[in-house]
Design a protein around this motif. Structure first.
Motif, mmCIF file in Angstrom:
data_model
loop_
_atom_site.group_PDB
_atom_site.id
_atom_site.type_symbol
_atom_site.label_atom_id
_atom_site.label_comp_id
_atom_site.label_asym_id
_atom_site.label_seq_id
_atom_site.Cartn_x
_atom_site.Cartn_y
_atom_site.Cartn_z
ATOM 1 N N LEU A 22 0.818 -1.206 0.000
ATOM 2 C CA LEU A 22 0.000 0.000 0.000
ATOM 3 C C LEU A 22 0.856 1.262 0.000
ATOM 4 O O LEU A 22 1.954 1.273 0.566
ATOM 5 C CB LEU A 22 -0.909 0.019 1.233
ATOM 6 C CG LEU A 22 -2.066 -0.986 1.267
ATOM 7 C CD1 LEU A 22 -2.754 -0.934 2.623
ATOM 8 C CD2 LEU A 22 -3.055 -0.715 0.140
ATOM 9 N N GLN B 263 -2.349 5.263 2.644
ATOM 10 C CA GLN B 263 -3.426 4.297 2.821
ATOM 11 C C GLN B 263 -3.147 3.255 3.902
ATOM 12 O O GLN B 263 -4.027 2.472 4.263
ATOM 13 C CB GLN B 263 -3.696 3.585 1.488
ATOM 14 C CG GLN B 263 -4.147 4.504 0.374
ATOM 15 C CD GLN B 263 -4.372 3.771 -0.923
ATOM 16 O OE1 GLN B 263 -4.533 2.556 -0.943
ATOM 17 N NE2 GLN B 263 -4.380 4.519 -2.040
ATOM 18 N N HIS C 50 -5.131 0.246 7.412
ATOM 19 C CA HIS C 50 -4.928 -1.214 7.387
ATOM 20 C C HIS C 50 -4.972 -1.777 8.806
ATOM 21 O O HIS C 50 -4.514 -1.145 9.769
ATOM 22 C CB HIS C 50 -3.577 -1.534 6.736
ATOM 23 C CG HIS C 50 -3.438 -2.973 6.327
ATOM 24 N ND1 HIS C 50 -3.115 -3.972 7.217
ATOM 25 C CD2 HIS C 50 -3.595 -3.587 5.112
ATOM 26 C CE1 HIS C 50 -3.049 -5.128 6.586
ATOM 27 N NE2 HIS C 50 -3.349 -4.916 5.298
#
Length: 740
Positions: A485, A489, A493
């Motif tokens: 990623l 972003q 997670h």
């Protein structure tokens, strides 16, 4: 700001370059010193080993110099073209510290060239006499001179005999012993203790007193041991003992364990009875035994001068206590280490007048410290050196000596004298051993294992690197959904709180990486020998250094989430990557180039020998042409060797070609005048050209080695920068941790 940083970087670069130049010049000076020392050793005959010597695998040697620093005998090893080389092989005592400390197993200490020697007994790998089952030799007589080695040999032989007896129990009469040991020096005494520990029925016979040759050392002489385990006693942890302390330990062990030791018993001969048992005959009867160990040493009885008056009470063959001789006129005869040490000890006592008589014009194969001490004592007038001399006779008040001087007729000197110490070596007990069945035929002596070049172990390094990379790929595959990623972003997670740099797993990677880096850097003080207190062998630390470099890089990569940024930590990561790359490249190339340079030195040595043989042939004409040819070629070779810098090298090439043509022209003209044939002149010309080309090859390899030396120097500074960046990164992280 940018200008100030640029100035700082420029200043740092120039300072680093200057330091490297000083380092390189010192390296060249040291190498030239070692090369001169090797030439001097060959002139004096001390380049060849007496018994043991170190064999060096040039395909593995890194040139770290640890072996040179580890050797307790000065001048045995040196560094030539960045790799270890034997200088004074005769000074090697077989300590084996060079092999122990070598990080890449490039050294093996073994016996020298024994193909033509008739003083090495034919023994099996278990020290059993070839052709005489049950008879063993132990200690110095086997060709290994070190006390520590003798102790180890004695223990090994006792274990071998105990194993054979347990497999074949005694079936004979009760008066047959399991073992008879002749000699109670370090080897025989160690064998006795281990025989006692293994429950053998044995007796130990000693001609003089417990300790053998060691007991006859001068008072308070330092004995170099190295830590070794003495059976039934434990570790002798000190590296150096005074003679009295060591003998006291042996005497205490003999009393405590009630060893069956008989002193004052002289061994006469060895026979076998019809039942196959040994009969050991002595001056005090005989002993029957299944096995016999002869630990007689190599010195045997003292070598005498064979001159009138040698039977006088004032003549001695060893020095026990130098301090008891004061205000005396003393003559020491001999040129070995024992004679030098005795003369030095006596010269230090008040009012002594010490002279040293030696039959040769110079001393050979001396320990460096003895050679230095003798030179200082002679310069200060404490010892009068009488070289090329021979004792004619000894009287109660004088000694008459015949002295040669610079080729002039011999003179006879009469010296006032109170004491004479004859230290001309000993007569080895070889005749006694041969009578017992020991062979000294070189054809029967198994050759020592020869070192086979094994390469640089690059394959092992590649395999280890691949395993580390494979583990990294496995970790990445497990958490690819996070690492793939973009940074923005990752916050959403599920694993972000665990894998981010400050998370439990990410932080663990960082802490572990720091520990691995510290472990990696510990190799530097350990290699410098100042860190010999650090546990573990240098070989293990070398392997650790190579492995931890890759492991640290991978750990830092995952600590940064596989996305290092433009921060101090990121710069530390990039520097660590550069460090790993420079180390790998330098490790690969540095093992090849010095080896090639030393190969050129070997070729040059062959050319010198060939030239010496030819010049001897030419000089039989009595015109000195051979000597002139050697001088001319020597000048030509030296002119081609040490030029530095690109433009100077180009200039030197042009100049050297001109010098080569001029030298050839002079030698051809001189050869024709001296009556050399056309073939001889052609052979001479070919030899001159080959010598010149070889010298140029050595010079070029040396320049390339200097370049790789610069590479290694850069590698060290990159390591320092990386370490500083890691420290700054950790301090910064700890500072900002208080804000979260």
């Amino acid at each position: 700001m940018t200008l100030s940083i640029s100035l700082v970087l420029l200043t740092g670069f120039l300072a680093l370059a200057l330091l490297h130049q000083f380092h390189r010049l010192a390296d060249l000076r040291n190498m030239q010193r070692d090369m001169s020392e090797r030439v001097e050793a060959k002139k004096r005959g001390s380049d060849k080993a007496q018994l043991q010597y170190p064999q060096i695998d040039l395909s593995r040697c890194l040139g770290c110099g640890t072996c040179v620093r580890a050797c307790p005998e000065e001048g045995v090893l040196g560094l030539i073209h960045g790799q270890a080389a034997v200088l004074h092989g005769a000074r090697c005592m077989g300590h084996g510290l060079c092999a122990k400390e070598c990080p890449v197993e490039a050294i093996v200490v073994t016996l020298g060239d024994i193909q033509d020697r008739k003083d090495i007994p034919a023994l099996t790998g278990e020290f059993e006499v070839v052709g005489v089952s049950g008879l063993f030799l132990c200690g110095e007589v086997t060709g290994h001179a070190l006390i520590r080695t003798a102790i180890a040999h004695g223990k090994t032989i006792a274990d071998e005999i105990a194993g054979r007896i347990s497999s074949h129990p005694q079936n004979g009469s009760g008066d047959v012993l399991d073992l008879c040991i002749v000699g109670a020096g370090p080897a025989g005494f160690s064998c006795s203790l281990q025989a006692k520990a293994r429950g053998l029925r044995f007796v130990t016979l000693e001609q003089e007193t417990l300790g053998g040759t060691v007991a006859k050392y001068p008072r308070r002489k330092l004995v170099m041991m190295q830590p070794v385990e003495l059976p039934l006693y434990g570790m002798l942890k000190r590296a150096i003992f005074e003679k009295e302390d060591l003998v006291a330990i042996w005497e205490e062990a003999a009393r405590r364990h009630r060893l069956p030791l008989k002193t004052g018993v002289e061994f006469k001969e060895l026979e076998k009875d019809p039942a196959g048992h040994f009969i050991v005959k002595t001056t005090q009867g005989q002993h029957r035994a299944r096995f016999v160990v002869l630990a007689l040493g190599r010195r045997g009885s003292p070598r005498k001068l064979g001159v009138p008056g040698e039977e006088l009470p004032k003549v001695a063959y060893n020095l026990i206590d130098a301090e008891s001789y004061r205000g005396r006129h003393i003559l020491v005869v001999g040129g070995g280490d024992s004679a030098i040490e005795a003369a030095l000890a006596l010269s230090q006592q008040p009012d002594n007048c010490v002279s040293l008589s030696y039959r040769q014009a110079g001393f050979f194969r001396l320990k460096a410290r003895n050679e230095k001490g003798l030179k200082e004592a002679a310069e200060k007038g404490r010892i009068d050196l009488i070289l090329e001399s021979q004792v004619l006779d000894i009287t109660p008040e004088h000694v008459r000596v015949q002295v040669k001087s610079n080729g002039s007729p011999a003179e006879e000197w009469t010296l006032p004298n109170d004491d004479v110490f004859v230290m001309a070596g000993g007569i080895p007990p070889f005749a006694l051993l041969e009578k017992a069945g020991v062979s000294f035929d070189p054809a029967k002596v198994p050759p020592p294992p020869r070192m086979v070049e094994r390469g640089t172990d690059v394959a092992k390094g590649i395999i280890a690197t691949l395993l580390c990379v494979a583990a990294a790929w496995l970790w990445y595959a497990l958490f690819k959904s996070y690492y793939a990623l973009p940074e923005a972003q990752r916050v959403a997670h599920a694993m972000h709180d665990l894998l981010r740099a400050s998370g439990p797993i990410g932080l663990a990677f960082g802490i572990l990486a720091t520990s691995v880096i510290l472990t990696n850097l510990l190799y530097l003080p350990r290699r410098a020998f100042l860190g010999s207190w650090i546990p573990g062998s240098l070989r293990a630390w070398m392997t650790c250094h190579l492995a931890t470099g890759i492991v640290a890089f991978l750990l830092v990569l995952f600590h940064a989430g596989m996305m290092p940024r433009g921060t101090v930590g990121g710069y530390a990561f990039y520097t660590l990557g550069v460090l790993a790359i420079t180390g790998a490249i330098g490790r690969y190339f540095y093992t090849f180039v010095p080896r090639a340079a030393n190969g050129q030195e070997t070729a040059m040595e062959k050319l010198r020998n060939e030239l010496a043989a030819l010049s001897a042939e030419w000089d039989r004409r009595g015109r000195g042409f051979g000597e002139q040819a050697q001088q001319e070629i020597r000048k030509l070779v030296e002119s081609a060797t040490w030029g530095r810098g690109f433009f100077r090298r180009v200039f030197s090439l042009l100049r050297d070609q001109r010098l080569l043509r001029a030298t050839l022209r002079r030698l051809r003209e001189r050869g024709k005048r001296d009556g050399l044939s056309t073939d001889q002149i052609r052979e001479l010309s070919s030899l001159v050209v080959r010598a010149h080309r070889t010298a140029l090859g050595i010079a070029y390899y040396e320049h390339l080695r200097g370049l790789l030396g610069s590479w290694r120097y850069l590698h060290r500074w990159v390591a320092l920068v990386m370490a500083l960046l890691v420290v700054v990164h950790i301090m910064t992280a700890l500072h900002y941790a208080n804000l979260f």
